[in-house]
Design a protein around this motif. Structure first.
Motif, PDB file in Angstrom:
ATOM      1  N   ASP A 301       0.815  -1.206   0.000  1.00 33.61           N
ATOM      2  CA  ASP A 301       0.000   0.000   0.000  1.00 33.61           C
ATOM      3  C   ASP A 301       0.854   1.264   0.000  1.00 33.61           C
ATOM      4  O   ASP A 301       0.386   2.337  -0.375  1.00 33.61           O
ATOM      5  N   PHE A 302       2.084   1.136   0.425  1.00 36.75           N
ATOM      6  CA  PHE A 302       2.992   2.282   0.529  1.00 36.75           C
ATOM      7  C   PHE A 302       3.811   2.476  -0.740  1.00 36.75           C
ATOM      8  O   PHE A 302       4.253   3.597  -1.032  1.00 36.75           O
ATOM      9  N   LEU A 303       4.023   1.440  -1.509  1.00 33.77           N
ATOM     10  CA  LEU A 303       4.907   1.511  -2.675  1.00 33.77           C
ATOM     11  C   LEU A 303       4.488   2.550  -3.714  1.00 33.77           C
ATOM     12  O   LEU A 303       5.350   3.204  -4.301  1.00 33.77           O
ATOM     13  N   PRO A 304       3.179   2.741  -4.014  1.00 33.84           N
ATOM     14  CA  PRO A 304       2.830   3.752  -5.026  1.00 33.84           C
ATOM     15  C   PRO A 304       3.264   5.167  -4.666  1.00 33.84           C
ATOM     16  O   PRO A 304       3.349   6.020  -5.550  1.00 33.84           O
ATOM     17  N   GLN A 305       3.556   5.441  -3.400  1.00 35.91           N
ATOM     18  CA  GLN A 305       3.969   6.774  -2.992  1.00 35.91           C
ATOM     19  C   GLN A 305       5.453   7.020  -3.223  1.00 35.91           C
ATOM     20  O   GLN A 305       5.927   8.146  -3.056  1.00 35.91           O
ATOM     21  N   LEU A 306       6.209   5.994  -3.598  1.00 36.37           N
ATOM     22  CA  LEU A 306       7.656   6.118  -3.734  1.00 36.37           C
ATOM     23  C   LEU A 306       8.039   6.526  -5.146  1.00 36.37           C
ATOM     24  O   LEU A 306       7.326   6.235  -6.113  1.00 36.37           O
ATOM     25  N   MET A 314      15.221  -0.527  -3.821  1.00 35.28           N
ATOM     26  CA  MET A 314      14.606  -1.623  -3.068  1.00 35.28           C
ATOM     27  C   MET A 314      14.611  -2.917  -3.877  1.00 35.28           C
ATOM     28  O   MET A 314      14.860  -3.999  -3.332  1.00 35.28           O
ATOM     29  N   SER A 315      14.367  -2.809  -5.176  1.00 32.38           N
ATOM     30  CA  SER A 315      14.369  -4.002  -6.030  1.00 32.38           C
ATOM     31  C   SER A 315      15.769  -4.598  -6.124  1.00 32.38           C
ATOM     32  O   SER A 315      15.935  -5.829  -6.077  1.00 32.38           O
ATOM     33  N   THR A 416      19.913   9.287  -4.633  1.00 33.70           N
ATOM     34  CA  THR A 416      18.515   8.903  -4.429  1.00 33.70           C
ATOM     35  C   THR A 416      17.983   9.429  -3.106  1.00 33.70           C
ATOM     36  O   THR A 416      16.854   9.938  -3.021  1.00 33.70           O
ATOM     37  N   LEU A 417      18.786   9.335  -2.053  1.00 32.94           N
ATOM     38  CA  LEU A 417      18.359   9.815  -0.735  1.00 32.94           C
ATOM     39  C   LEU A 417      18.175  11.327  -0.734  1.00 32.94           C
ATOM     40  O   LEU A 417      17.215  11.851  -0.146  1.00 32.94           O
ATOM     41  N   PHE A 418      19.092  12.027  -1.400  1.00 30.68           N
ATOM     42  CA  PHE A 418      18.953  13.487  -1.482  1.00 30.68           C
ATOM     43  C   PHE A 418      17.696  13.854  -2.260  1.00 30.68           C
ATOM     44  O   PHE A 418      16.936  14.752  -1.858  1.00 30.68           O
ATOM     45  N   TYR A 419      17.458  13.156  -3.357  1.00 27.03           N
ATOM     46  CA  TYR A 419      16.249  13.412  -4.146  1.00 27.03           C
ATOM     47  C   TYR A 419      14.999  13.108  -3.337  1.00 27.03           C
ATOM     48  O   TYR A 419      14.011  13.848  -3.401  1.00 27.03           O
ATOM     49  N   GLN A 420      15.036  12.028  -2.554  1.00 29.14           N
ATOM     50  CA  GLN A 420      13.893  11.678  -1.719  1.00 29.14           C
ATOM     51  C   GLN A 420      13.608  12.775  -0.704  1.00 29.14           C
ATOM     52  O   GLN A 420      12.456  13.127  -0.450  1.00 29.14           O
ATOM     53  N   ASN A 421      14.656  13.355  -0.141  1.00 30.20           N
ATOM     54  CA  ASN A 421      14.467  14.422   0.846  1.00 30.20           C
ATOM     55  C   ASN A 421      13.818  15.653   0.222  1.00 30.20           C
ATOM     56  O   ASN A 421      12.846  16.196   0.743  1.00 30.20           O
ATOM     57  N   VAL A 422      14.370  16.122  -0.894  1.00 26.05           N
ATOM     58  CA  VAL A 422      13.857  17.364  -1.476  1.00 26.05           C
ATOM     59  C   VAL A 422      12.482  17.163  -2.099  1.00 26.05           C
ATOM     60  O   VAL A 422      11.652  18.081  -2.102  1.00 26.05           O
ATOM     61  N   SER A 423      12.204  15.967  -2.608  1.00 23.12           N
ATOM     62  CA  SER A 423      10.909  15.741  -3.247  1.00 23.12           C
ATOM     63  C   SER A 423       9.791  15.552  -2.229  1.00 23.12           C
ATOM     64  O   SER A 423       8.616  15.678  -2.578  1.00 23.12           O
ATOM     65  N   THR A 424      10.143  15.252  -0.986  1.00 21.49           N
ATOM     66  CA  THR A 424       9.140  15.089   0.068  1.00 21.49           C
ATOM     67  C   THR A 424       9.189  16.235   1.069  1.00 21.49           C
ATOM     68  O   THR A 424       8.630  16.122   2.170  1.00 21.49           O
ATOM     69  N   ARG A 660       8.450  15.813  -8.364  1.00 13.27           N
ATOM     70  CA  ARG A 660       7.298  14.928  -8.150  1.00 13.27           C
ATOM     71  C   ARG A 660       6.607  14.675  -9.489  1.00 13.27           C
ATOM     72  O   ARG A 660       5.712  15.419  -9.894  1.00 13.27           O
ATOM     73  N   PRO A 661       7.033  13.645 -10.195  1.00 15.54           N
ATOM     74  CA  PRO A 661       6.497  13.404 -11.550  1.00 15.54           C
ATOM     75  C   PRO A 661       5.001  13.113 -11.588  1.00 15.54           C
ATOM     76  O   PRO A 661       4.398  13.197 -12.655  1.00 15.54           O
ATOM     77  N   ARG A 662       4.395  12.786 -10.460  1.00 16.55           N
ATOM     78  CA  ARG A 662       2.981  12.435 -10.448  1.00 16.55           C
ATOM     79  C   ARG A 662       2.092  13.585  -9.979  1.00 16.55           C
ATOM     80  O   ARG A 662       0.946  13.378  -9.592  1.00 16.55           O
ATOM     81  N   THR A 663       2.626  14.805 -10.037  1.00 16.65           N
ATOM     82  CA  THR A 663       1.851  15.974  -9.629  1.00 16.65           C
ATOM     83  C   THR A 663       0.923  16.393 -10.760  1.00 16.65           C
ATOM     84  O   THR A 663       1.373  16.902 -11.793  1.00 16.65           O
TER      85      THR A 663
END
Length: 828
Positions: A301-306, A314-315, A416-424, A660-663
Motif C-alpha cells: 500500500d505504501f509503494l505507489p507513494q515512492l 529496493m528491487s 537517491t536519498l537526497f532526491y527523496q528528501n527534497v521531493s518530500t 514529483r512526476p505524479r503531480t
C-alpha cells in the motif's frame, strides 16, 4: 530477471576466486605472508568504505525534526520524570479517561526525554544518528570480519539504507533496530562456531522488552534459528543412526539453544506490567491499528507513494539477497569442455537463511513498520550465504569489480536519498522544521488562553501533545492508549458522520484544530460555513475554529476571519468585499511564524481576486524560504501564465515534475503553457499525462478535448469527452459536445443515448430534440412515428424549424410519407 542473473554471475565469480574456509570454534586456517599483506592493504579500503556508509546514513537521518512520534513519547518521558512513576492509564486524551494502558516503550520515552533535556533537539538528532549507525555497524562487522568483502558490503548496505530510510526517526523503534542487530550477531556467530554460548541473549531481551515491543520480532527470529537448528539436528541424528557420522555435537547445540530460548521468553515478563505486556500486541489491537494507520498497513500500500529511484534501490537490494542463495559452479560436459551451471549455495547454516527470508517477507508484507527489521534480516541472510568465502592470495578481478561497484552504488543511493528528501519537503539540517509543526498555532493558543475540549486529528496530535498536555487534553493522540471506537470516532467526526451537529453535541466540543491536508474535510467545511463557529487562526499549516460562546467572545472579536478561509479557496468573493478580503490576507501575513505554507496559501488567495503581483510576491517569498517547495513553484507558474509568459510557466512546471512526476497540477500547468505557446502536440501530451494520473481531472480532460479537436484527432477527443461526462454527469455543455462529435463520426446509436440523457436534463431544448431526431433517422430500427413526434415538439416550441427540416438531407427518405407531409403542412 536479467538484473538478478547478472548479480548472481558477479557473486559467483567472486566466490570462485575465494578459498573456502569454514569457521569452526573461532579458529581460522593460517594464511601465508602474502595473504596477510593483502589483508593489510584491504584494511584501509575497508575503512574508506565504512566512512562512505556513515556519510550516507547522514542524509536520511539528519533532517529537521517534523511532527512525528518523538514529541508524544518525549512528553510521556517528561511525565515520568515529574511523577517518578510509570504510566498505567491514558494520560492525554479526554475521550477515554482512565483507560488502562500498557506502555511497552516506557523506558524509550524516559530515555528520549533525558536526551532532550541534555541537549535539546540537536542532541536528539545526534542520538538518532548514533542508533541508526550502530544498528548497521554491528551487521557490518559480520560482513567484513575477514576483510575481504567490504566492496560488496558497501553495495548491500547502501541499498539497505535506501530501502528502510523511511523508518529513521527519533522514536522507540531505534532501540529495537539496535537490539535486532545485536541478536542477529549473537545467533549468526554462534551457529558459525565463533561463539561458545548464547547467554548474552536473555539480558538483551530484558532491556529490549522495556524499550520497545519489537522484542517479539526478535524472539520470532530466534525461533526461526531454533527451527532450522532442530531440522539440522534431526538430519544429523538420522545420518548418525545409519552410521554415517556423529550427531552428539549438534544435539548439544540444540539443547543449549532451546534452554536459552526458553529463558529469553521468560525474560520478557521482567517489565512493569508483567504478563499484561502482551496485551499491547494482541491480534485484535493490531487489526485496529492496521485499519487506521499507514505504518501498520502492508508494504504494497505504501509503494505507489515512492519515486522510481527508491523503488529501483529496493528491487536491487531484494535481488542481491535472493542472488546470494545460488552460485555458479564449473563442470565438465561429455566433450571435456568446462561449462557453468547454477546451483544452490552450500552454507554451514543449512535452512536458516531460507527460513529467515520467508520470515522477512512476511514481516514486510504484514506492516510497513517492520520494513527496517526485514531489511536487517535480509542483510544477515546475504552475509550468511557468503560467510564461508575468503580472499585469495592474489587480489582478484572480481574483488576489484565489487570495490568499484560498491562505490558506484553508494553514490547512486546518496543521490537517491537526497532526491527523496527534497521531493518530500524534508530539510537536511539540525533543529525543528517550522513548516511541518504547528508552532504558530500553539503560540496563538497560549497568548489567548484558549482552553476547553478540542477536536484534533491523529496526524497533528504529536506536537500538540508536547506543547499542550497535560494542562489540556486531546481528542486523540498517537500513543494508542484507547480502543478502536476512538479511532473510528475521530474519522467519523472528520467526515461529518452521522452529522457535524450530532458529533459536536456528543463530544461537547469547544474548538477544533485542522491540519493542512484536512482543511477540505466535510467537518472543516461545515465549521467554516456555520454561524455558530468562527475561524480565528490560519497559517497555511493549520486552522483553528472556536465555538461562539461567551468565554471566546473577545478572541473572536479581535481575530476572526470573516472572508478568508483556506477551506473555501476557489469560491467567488463578492465585489464589494474584495478590499476587506485583501486586508484579512495581509493580516495573516503578520503572523510571527513565517513559513512557506503561509505564503503559499496567501498567494493563492491573492490569485483568487486577481492580485497577480501580490500573489507572485508571496510565492517568491515561499520559494526563498524553501527552494524546493512544490506549491510555490506551481503558484509562480500560474502567475507567469496569467502574465502571458508561457515559457517561464513551463519552466516552473518542469521543475515540479522533476521533483514529483505524479503531480497532476504541474501537468495541467505545463499543458496550459504549451497551449498558450501554440505547441499543441506537447500540450496534448501534458494534458494526457495529467488525465492518466487522475481520471477525475476535469480540467485536463476539457483542455485535452479542445487541443485534440484542433489537431483533428476526433476518436481520441470522443474518448476524452466520454470520460469527462462520466466524471461530470450534470455538465450539459460537454455532453452536448460529445453528442455532436458522435454524430459527426456517424456513431448514431451512441449519440442517441447521449441526446436522450440531455433531453431528460432539459426537456424544452429544441436543438437537442432536432439532433435526436437526426440520430434516430439513421437507425433503421426506429419507427417513423418517434421521429415525427420529436420534430412536432421542436416545431411547437420553435416554428422556424420547418424550413430547416425541408432542406435537411437526413430526412430525405421520409419526405413522401404521409406523417411528414402532415408535419410540414404539405398536401398529401
Amino acid at each position: 530477471m536479467a538484473m538478478t542473473r547478472q548479480i548472481m554471475t558477479w557473486m559467483a565469480r567472486f566466490a570462485e576466486r575465494q578459498e573456502a574456509r569454514p569457521l569452526v570454534g573461532g579458529q581460522s586456517v593460517p594464511g601465508s605472508r602474502d595473504l596477510r599483506d593483502a589483508d593489510q592493504r584491504n584494511l584501509s579500503l575497508e575503512r574508506w568504505h565504512l566512512l562512505l556508509l556513515l556519510m550516507l546514513l547522514a542524509l536520511p537521518v539528519l533532517v529537521k525534526l517534523q511532527n512525528n512520534d518523538f514529541w508524544a513519547h518525549a512528553k510521556v518521558g517528561e511525565w515520568m520524570w515529574q511523577h517518578r512513576a510509570i504510566p498505567r492509564e491514558n494520560l492525554f486524551v479526554f475521550t477515554t479517561p482512565h483507560y488502562p494502558w500498557v506502555n511497552h516503550s516506557w523506558l524509550s520515552a524516559a530515555f528520549l526525554y533525558f536526551i532532550y533535556r541534555m541537549g535539546d533537539i540537536p542532541a536528539v538528532q545526534c542520538f538518532e544518528y548514533l542508533c541508526v549507525a550502530l544498528s548497521f555497524l554491528i551487521l557490518w562487522k559480520l560482513w567484513v570480519r575477514e576483510r575481504n568483502a567490504s566492496g560488496m558490503a558497501l553495495a548491500a548496505f547502501s541499498l539497505a539504507v535506501a530501502t528502510c530510510q523511511f523508518r529513521f526517526q527519533p522514536r522507540p523503534e531505534l532501540f529495537s533496530a539496535v537490539g535486532m542487530s545485536f541478536l542477529l550477531s549473537f545467533l549468526v556467530t554462534y551457529c558459525a562456531g565463533q561463539r561458545k554460548h548464547l547467554w548474552s541473549v536473555p539480558p538483551l531481551v530484558v532491556v529490549w522488552t522495556n524499550f520497545h515491543g519489537g522484542v517479539l520480532n526478535g524472539l520470532a527470529v530466534f525461533a526461526v534459528f531454533w527451527v532450522a537448528e532442530a531440522i539440522s539436528t534431526w538430519q544429523e541424528w538420522r545420518r548418525g543412526k545409519k552410521g554415517i557420522g556423529p550427531h552428539d555435537v549438534a544435539t548439544r547445540q540444540l539443547k543449549h539453544m532451546t534452554l536459552v530460548f526458553a529463558v529469553s521468553m521468560l525474560a520478557t515478563v521482567i517489565n512493569p506490567y508483567g504478563f499484561h505486556y502482551y496485551s499491547s500486541v494482541a491480534p485484535g489491537r493490531i487489526a485496529m491499528l492496521r485499519g487506521y494507520l499507514l505504518e501498520w498497513g502492508p508494504l504494497v500500500d505504501f509503494l505507489p507513494q515512492l519515486n522510481t529511484f527508491t523503488l529501483s534501490a529496493m528491487s536491487l537490494f531484494t535481488a542481491l539477497a535472493l542472488a546470494s542463495f545460488v552460485e555458479m559452479k564449473p563442470s565438465l560436459d561429455s566433450s571435456g569442455r568446462t561449462k557453468r551451471s547454477l546451483r544452490l549455495r552450500a552454507t554451514p547454516f543449512h535452512l536458516t537463511p531460507f527460513l529467515l527470508t520467508v520470515f522477512a517477507t512476511f514481516l514486510a508484507w504484514q506492516a510497513l513498520r517492520h520494513l527496517w527489521t526485514a531489511t536487517q534480516i535480509l542483510l544477515a541472510v546475504t552475509m550468511m550465504n557468503l560467510f564461508v568465502t575468503r580472499a585469495s592470495i592474489r587480489r582478484s578481478v572480481s574483488m576489484r569489480r565489487w570495490n568499484v561497484a560498491g562505490v558506484v552504488v553508494a553514490a547512486c543511493v546518496g543521490a537517491t536519498l537526497f532526491y527523496q528528501n527534497v521531493s518530500t519537503s524534508q530539510r537536511n539540517g539540525i533543529g525543528v522544521d517550522p513548516s511541518s509543526v504547528p508552532l504558530g498555532l500553539v503560540r496563538f493558543m497560549d497568548a489567548n488562553h484558549i482552553t476547553g475540549r478540542m477536536f484534533n486529528t491523529l496526524g497533528d496530535s504529536c506536537y500538540l501533545t508536547w506543547k499542550l498536555c497535560p494542562a489540556q487534553k486531546l481528542f486523540i493522540d498517537i500513543l494508542n492508549a484507547y480502543d478502536a471506537s476512538i479511532l473510528a470516532a475521530a474519522h467519523q467526526v472528520l467526515r461529518g458522520v452521522p452529522s457535524p451537529q450530532v458529533n459536536i453535541r456528543r463530544w461537547n466540543l469547544d474548538y477544533a484544530i485542522f491540519l493542512e491536508q484536512e482543511i477540505s474535510s466535510p467537518f472543516a467545511i461545515y465549521l467554516s460555513r456555520s454561524p455558530a463557529w468562527a475561524l480565528v487562526y490560519w497559517d497555511g499549516r493549520s486552522m483553528l475554529f472556536l465555538h461562539r460562546v461567551q468565554r471566546f467572545r473577545d478572541v473572536i472579536e479581535r481575530h476572526e476571519y470573516r472572508l478568508t478561509n483556506p477551506s473555501a479557496l476557489g469560491e467567488n468573493v463578492p465585489a464589494d468585499a474584495v478590499d476587506a478580503y485583501l486586508n484579512e490576507v495581509r493580516r495573516s501575513l503578520r503572523n510571527p511564524v513565517k513559513s512557506p505554507p503561509l505564503y503559499v496559501v496567501a498567494g493563492n488567495m491573492f490569485l483568487q481576486v486577481g492580485e497577480n503581483v501580490s500573489a507572485e510576491r508571496c510565492f517568491s517569498e515561499a520559494q526563498r524560504r524553501d527552494a524546493f517547495d512544490v506549491r510555490a513553484h506551481l503558484g509562480l507558474g500560474i502567475c507567469a501564465l496569467r502574465s502571458r509568459k508561457p515559457e517561464r510557466a513551463a519552466r516552473h512546471a518542469r521543475w515540479v515534475l522533476m521533483l514529483r512526476p505524479r503531480t497532476v497540477e504541474a501537468w495541467n500547468l505545463l499543458g496550459s503553457a504549451h497551449r498558450e505557446n501554440r505547441n499543441l502536440r506537447k500540450s496534448a501530451h501534458a494534458f494526457r499525462r495529467g488525465a492518466c494520473l487522475d481520471k477525475g481531472n476535469s480540467f485536463a480532460l476539457r483542455n485535452l478535448a479542445d487541443v485534440l479537436e484542433s489537431l483533428g484527432e476526433r476518436d481520441e477527443m470522443i474518448r476524452c469527452l466520454q470520460q469527462l461526462v462520466k466524471n461530470l454527469p450534470s455538465d450539459w455543455d460537454q455532453r452536448q459536445r460529445l453528442a455532436l462529435a458522435l454524430l459527426s463520426a456517424q456513431r448514431f446509436r451512441e449519440a442517441e443515448r447521449q441526446l436522450q440523457i440531455m433531453l431528460q436534463q432539459r426537456p424544452d431544448s429544441t436543438p437537442t430534440m432536432y439532433a435526436l431526431a437526426v440520430a434516430k433517422s439513421r437507425d433503421a430500427r426506429v419507427a417513423v412515428g418517434d421521429i415525427v413526434t420529436l420534430l412536432e415538439q421542436a416545431i411547437r416550441i420553435q416554428p422556424g424549424l420547418k424550413n430547416l427540416i425541408l432542406t435537411d438531407e437526413n430526412f430525405d427518405r421520409f419526405r413522401e410519407l404521409p406523417e411528414f407531409k402532415k408535419l410540414l403542412g404539405r398536401p398529401q
